[in-house]
Design a protein around this motif. Structure first.
Motif, PDB file in Angstrom:
ATOM      1  N   GLY A 120       0.722  -1.097  -0.118  1.00 57.25           N
ATOM      2  CA  GLY A 120       0.070   0.120  -0.141  1.00 57.25           C
ATOM      3  C   GLY A 120       0.891   1.202   0.172  1.00 57.25           C
ATOM      4  O   GLY A 120       0.402   2.151  -0.395  1.00 57.25           O
ATOM      5  N   ALA A 121       2.002   1.178   0.071  1.00 63.87           N
ATOM      6  CA  ALA A 121       3.134   2.051   0.209  1.00 63.87           C
ATOM      7  C   ALA A 121       3.418   2.950  -1.343  1.00 63.87           C
ATOM      8  O   ALA A 121       3.412   1.884  -2.389  1.00 63.87           O
ATOM      9  N   THR A 122       3.562   3.900  -1.497  1.00 68.32           N
ATOM     10  CA  THR A 122       4.239   4.410  -2.629  1.00 68.32           C
ATOM     11  C   THR A 122       5.753   4.395  -2.616  1.00 68.32           C
ATOM     12  O   THR A 122       6.501   4.205  -1.382  1.00 68.32           O
ATOM     13  N   GLU A 123       6.352   3.927  -3.516  1.00 67.04           N
ATOM     14  CA  GLU A 123       7.888   3.510  -3.622  1.00 67.04           C
ATOM     15  C   GLU A 123       8.604   4.644  -4.609  1.00 67.04           C
ATOM     16  O   GLU A 123       7.932   4.749  -5.781  1.00 67.04           O
ATOM     17  N   VAL A 124       9.628   5.199  -4.471  1.00 60.93           N
ATOM     18  CA  VAL A 124      10.484   6.092  -5.085  1.00 60.93           C
ATOM     19  C   VAL A 124      11.483   5.256  -5.436  1.00 60.93           C
ATOM     20  O   VAL A 124      11.994   4.380  -4.662  1.00 60.93           O
ATOM     21  N   GLY A 125      11.942   5.419  -6.549  1.00 56.52           N
ATOM     22  CA  GLY A 125      13.578   4.710  -6.998  1.00 56.52           C
ATOM     23  C   GLY A 125      13.970   5.081  -8.446  1.00 56.52           C
ATOM     24  O   GLY A 125      13.267   5.950  -9.043  1.00 56.52           O
ATOM     25  N   GLY A 126      14.723   4.306  -8.899  1.00 60.61           N
ATOM     26  CA  GLY A 126      15.164   4.286 -10.040  1.00 60.61           C
ATOM     27  C   GLY A 126      15.994   5.779 -10.536  1.00 60.61           C
ATOM     28  O   GLY A 126      16.078   6.190 -11.629  1.00 60.61           O
ATOM     29  N   LEU A 127      16.549   6.425  -9.343  1.00 64.21           N
ATOM     30  CA  LEU A 127      17.343   7.695  -9.600  1.00 64.21           C
ATOM     31  C   LEU A 127      18.640   7.494 -10.194  1.00 64.21           C
ATOM     32  O   LEU A 127      19.472   6.708  -9.382  1.00 64.21           O
ATOM     33  N   PHE A 128      18.781   8.087 -11.160  1.00 67.60           N
ATOM     34  CA  PHE A 128      20.385   7.959 -11.899  1.00 67.60           C
ATOM     35  C   PHE A 128      20.699   9.382 -12.352  1.00 67.60           C
ATOM     36  O   PHE A 128      19.559   9.910 -13.137  1.00 67.60           O
ATOM     37  N   LEU A 129      21.787   9.849 -12.243  1.00 68.43           N
ATOM     38  CA  LEU A 129      22.147  11.072 -12.568  1.00 68.43           C
ATOM     39  C   LEU A 129      23.368  10.917 -13.613  1.00 68.43           C
ATOM     40  O   LEU A 129      24.232  10.185 -13.104  1.00 68.43           O
ATOM     41  N   HIS A 130      23.268  11.472 -14.866  1.00 69.32           N
ATOM     42  CA  HIS A 130      24.797  11.147 -15.716  1.00 69.32           C
ATOM     43  C   HIS A 130      25.719  11.504 -15.085  1.00 69.32           C
ATOM     44  O   HIS A 130      25.930  12.626 -14.354  1.00 69.32           O
ATOM     45  N   PRO A 131      26.955  10.778 -14.887  1.00 70.77           N
ATOM     46  CA  PRO A 131      28.305  11.182 -14.122  1.00 70.77           C
ATOM     47  C   PRO A 131      28.755  12.542 -14.585  1.00 70.77           C
ATOM     48  O   PRO A 131      29.223  13.064 -13.650  1.00 70.77           O
ATOM     49  N   ARG A 132      28.476  13.083 -15.578  1.00 75.28           N
ATOM     50  CA  ARG A 132      28.995  14.462 -16.136  1.00 75.28           C
ATOM     51  C   ARG A 132      28.098  15.465 -15.472  1.00 75.28           C
ATOM     52  O   ARG A 132      28.515  16.675 -15.488  1.00 75.28           O
ATOM     53  N   GLU A 133      27.098  15.180 -14.752  1.00 75.53           N
ATOM     54  CA  GLU A 133      26.234  16.295 -14.307  1.00 75.53           C
ATOM     55  C   GLU A 133      25.853  15.951 -12.855  1.00 75.53           C
ATOM     56  O   GLU A 133      25.388  16.830 -12.187  1.00 75.53           O
TER      57      GLU A 133
END
Length: 339
Positions: A120-133
């Motif tokens: 029943g919870a909301t999940e946040v994930g999949g966070l990825f930032l390009h190494p150059r940024e």
């Protein structure tokens, strides 16, 4: 700064695929698999097209775009609700205390219990930032844009938010936790299971794993040592989650043993502190750097902006940020402190 967050579109597939190849494996929410990524983008399109309110099993993929170049340089995801269509399993780390009168000794044993407490919870994930940024606070923009999206579409998300951090991966690309526990029941390496998990999810582990509690003393030393620890690359993300109001109450991922962070949606710092304000005017320069957002569903945009707020409460925003958000004087937008 011309970077801003927006929901992903079907034509972001190639860029997401290129970023997925940079993750180094073990990043199950961003697999280097075109079919799986295309399915995520299709689900996002369906979620953005829904006009009714209420909680549904939906996925929102968001991307970080450089407004000056049009390049996508980062991504993150929101799973509206977990456990809706099939059980959402976690291990919960607990302690069983037993006393022997004859020996005059008390024994405390750590145990891993398979639970569905987080359904029943909301999940946040999949966070990825390009190494150059990885500068200028863009990682923070990626993360917090999700909480403002949840706030501004509140009825579509749960009362708790969870974040599963990737567990420890060794230099050879293996998982000590997998090797010490789940791997013994599946006859496959972590890399093989990782690839399957990224495309099909970890339900296959839950289906075949024993449902009885597991004493951690029966695991190998290497497996025990990494229980509840994030991957070294995820330590900064863990600190960022803690700053936001998440805690680590003893839930760990059944796949790699990484910690699951839990927060109350309405108490998250970004959600609780954000304000909806009317734009009084647009200025050319100066002001306090803040997080600003506007728009609903597919038109949602989030960026850093420069705010001037007078004693009478009137608020002005810099011209570049107003253009990114697509707002003019008289329109309402959301603002939150940068830190």
């Amino acid at each position: 700064m011309s970077f801003f967050m927006r929901p992903a579109r079907a034509d972001d597939l190639q860029t997401l695929y290129e970023m997925a190849k940079l993750t180094g494996g073990g990043f199950t929410n961003l697999p280097a698999d075109r079919g799986a990524l295309a399915a995520k983008l299709e689900r996002t399109g369906q979620a953005l097209a829904r006009q009714s309110e209420g909680l549904e099993d939906e996925l929102i993929v968001m991307v970080l775009e450089n407004g000056a170049t049009g390049q996508v340089r980062g991504t993150c995801q929101i799973h509206a609700v977990v456990g809706r269509n099939w059980p959402f399993y976690s291990y919960r780390l607990g302690v069983l205390t037993q006393h022997s009168r004859e020996l005059s000794r008390t024994f405390r044993a750590e145990m891993l219990s398979l639970v569905t407490d987080l359904e029943g919870a909301t999940e946040v994930g999949g966070l990825f930032l390009h190494p150059r940024e990885r500068a200028e606070g863009l990682g923070l923009l990626l993360a917090r844009s999700r909480y403002l999206y949840i706030r501004n579409h509140r009825s579509r998300f749960g009362d708790r938010v969870i974040a599963e951090l990737r567990g420890v991966i060794d230099e050879a690309g293996g998982s000590p936790f997998w090797d010490g526990l789940a791997g013994r029941f599946f006859g496959m390496s972590f890399q093989e299971a990782d690839e399957f998990n990224a495309v099909h999810g970890n339900q296959f582990i839950a289906d075949l794993m024993p449902k009885t509690p597991i004493y951690t003393a029966m695991l190998s030393d290497t497996a025990r040592a990494v229980i509840g620890l994030p991957h070294p690359n995820g330590r900064a993300a863990m600190r960022m989650l803690e700053t936001e109001g998440f805690t680590s109450p003893g839930y760990i991922d059944i796949f790699d043993g990484g910690p699951t962070m839990v927060g109350q949606t309405n108490s998250l710092r970004t959600v609780a502190d954000a304000q909806d304000v009317a734009l009084s005017a647009i200025h050319s320069e100066g002001g306090k750097k803040m997080l600003v957002a506007a728009g609903r569903l597919g038109s949602y945009r989030c960026a850093y902006g420069f705010i001037d707020q007078d004693e009478d409460g009137s608020v002005s925003l810099d011209r570049a940020s107003a253009a990114i958000l697509g707002i003019e004087p008289g329109d309402t937008f959301t603002m939150a402190a940068r830190t």
